[in-house]
Design a protein around this motif. Structure first.
Motif, short mmCIF file in Angstrom:
data_model
loop_
_atom_site.label_atom_id
_atom_site.label_comp_id
_atom_site.label_asym_id
_atom_site.label_seq_id
_atom_site.Cartn_x
_atom_site.Cartn_y
_atom_site.Cartn_z
N ARG A 150 2.18 1.57 -3.60
CA ARG A 150 1.13 1.93 -4.55
C ARG A 150 0.70 3.38 -4.41
NH1 ARG A 150 -4.78 -0.87 -4.63
NH2 ARG A 150 -5.03 0.56 -2.87
N SER A 151 0.68 3.88 -3.17
CA SER A 151 0.28 5.27 -2.95
C SER A 151 1.44 6.25 -3.16
CB SER A 151 -0.28 5.43 -1.54
OG SER A 151 0.68 5.06 -0.57
N LYS A 152 2.64 5.72 -3.49
CA LYS A 152 3.83 6.54 -3.79
C LYS A 152 4.13 7.54 -2.67
CE LYS A 152 3.08 6.19 -8.78
NZ LYS A 152 2.84 6.92 -10.05
N ARG A 153 4.21 7.01 -1.47
CA ARG A 153 4.53 7.83 -0.31
C ARG A 153 5.55 7.12 0.55
NH1 ARG A 153 2.40 5.37 3.96
NH2 ARG A 153 0.51 4.07 3.71
N LEU A 183 0.82 -1.21 0.00
CA LEU A 183 0.00 0.00 0.00
C LEU A 183 0.86 1.26 0.00
CD1 LEU A 183 -2.86 -1.01 2.46
CD2 LEU A 183 -2.94 -0.91 -0.03
#
Length: 307
Positions: free
Chosen positions: A126-129, A123
């Motif tokens: 996928r959220s690029k954080r 996650l």
């Protein structure tokens, strides 16, 4: 009012604890039928999925009637359900049981509990954080716990076989896919229908690899009793209790209480099957299980259905 809330909460806690313990006990029973009675992992996987899927769908049909069949009329949902069965349910069930066969119920169950840490990493990517401190702590504890569990702290040796480690890690990744992929299906159709069809699809697919009528093993009363327990109590009853508990408890609370599963599997493996875990391995198990407590404190929960 407060008294009624306490009663329903107690009911929820009781249901999830019994369900989790049944999952753990069924792992130890599976180890017994594999290693002592020489029942085939492939045969048990196929039969467990087929029978559990049929019974769960029959239960759903009694409650919801022809609605059980409606999922197949939507092409997108039918495709996702098929993928869930073949790429989610089947790998999860088989890898978990294979991990028990090549190792033991304790380590296989604990390694599967790496799944939430895998989900956390996915996650975040996928959220690029950047991961939060809580997420970094979770992954660190999961890796450290795995290291302690499989090496006893000695980097030059494995305390379990390579295959046991492989299938244990495979079950963790399968659990991550199994948890995330059917989210939309679960919201639309409900857990009974999705998991029931997922089990049946997986069982039918695996029957082409190992037909359920090709029976292996030393069959006696303990074998029949063990297989029956795994299918009825370790799958159907445990799953039903888990679903019922969600009516009374939050997803984070049920996630915390599912920690009874690896603990019961480890306890039975030690006292019944003669598995030995030293202090370092127990410490590793504690590190992995503690990740559930950390993740459950997050405000946003991912509802998870176990094997």
């Amino acid at each position: 009012m407060m008294k009624q809330q306490n009663i329903t909460r107690t009911k929820g806690i009781t249901l999830i604890l019994i369900g989790s313990i049944l999952w753990g006990v069924s792992g130890a029973v599976a180890q017994y039928v594999f290693q002592k009675q020489h029942v085939s992992v492939e045969w048990l996987t196929a039969v467990r999925l087929l029978i559990s899927g049929i019974l769960l769908l029959a239960f759903s049909y009694r409650k919801e009637g022809k609605h059980v069949w409606e999922v197949w009329k939507n092409k997108k949902d039918a495709l996702n359900l098929t993928l869930f069965g073949i790429l989610g349910m089947l790998p999860l069930q088989y890898s978990f049981l294979a991990g028990i066969q090549h190792g033991n119920a304790a380590t296989a169950t604990v390694l599967q509990f790496l799944g939430p840490a895998v989900i956390t990493c996915y996650l975040a990517i996928r959220s690029k954080r950047l991961p939060t401190f809580k997420e970094v702590s979770t992954v660190f504890l999961a890796v450290l716990g795995t290291f302690f569990l499989v090496t006893r702290g000695d980097i030059h040796s494995l305390s379990i076989s390579g295959w046991a480690l492989f299938w244990g890690l495979a079950s963790a990744f399968a659990l991550a896919f199994y948890t995330l992929q059917p989210y939309t299906l679960l919201q639309k159709w409900g857990a009974n229908i999705v998991v029931g069809w997922g089990m049946l699809v997986a069982g039918l697919a695996f029957s082409f690899i190992h037909p359920p009528w090709e029976i292996e093993g030393q069959w006696s009363f303990p074998t029949y009793a063990g297989v029956t327990f795994i299918i009825i109590f370790g799958t159907l009853v445990a799953f039903y209790f888990y679903l019922e508990s969600l009516r009374y408890l939050s997803a984070s609370e049920t996630s915390l209480l599912t920690s009874a599963e690896p603990l019961s599997a480890a306890f039975l493996s030690v006292i019944w099957l003669g598995v030995t875990l030293d202090f370092v391995q127990w410490l590793g198990a504690f590190c992995i299980i503690s990740t559930i407590f950390i993740l459950a404190a997050k405000k946003r929960d991912i509802k998870e259905i176990n094997c």
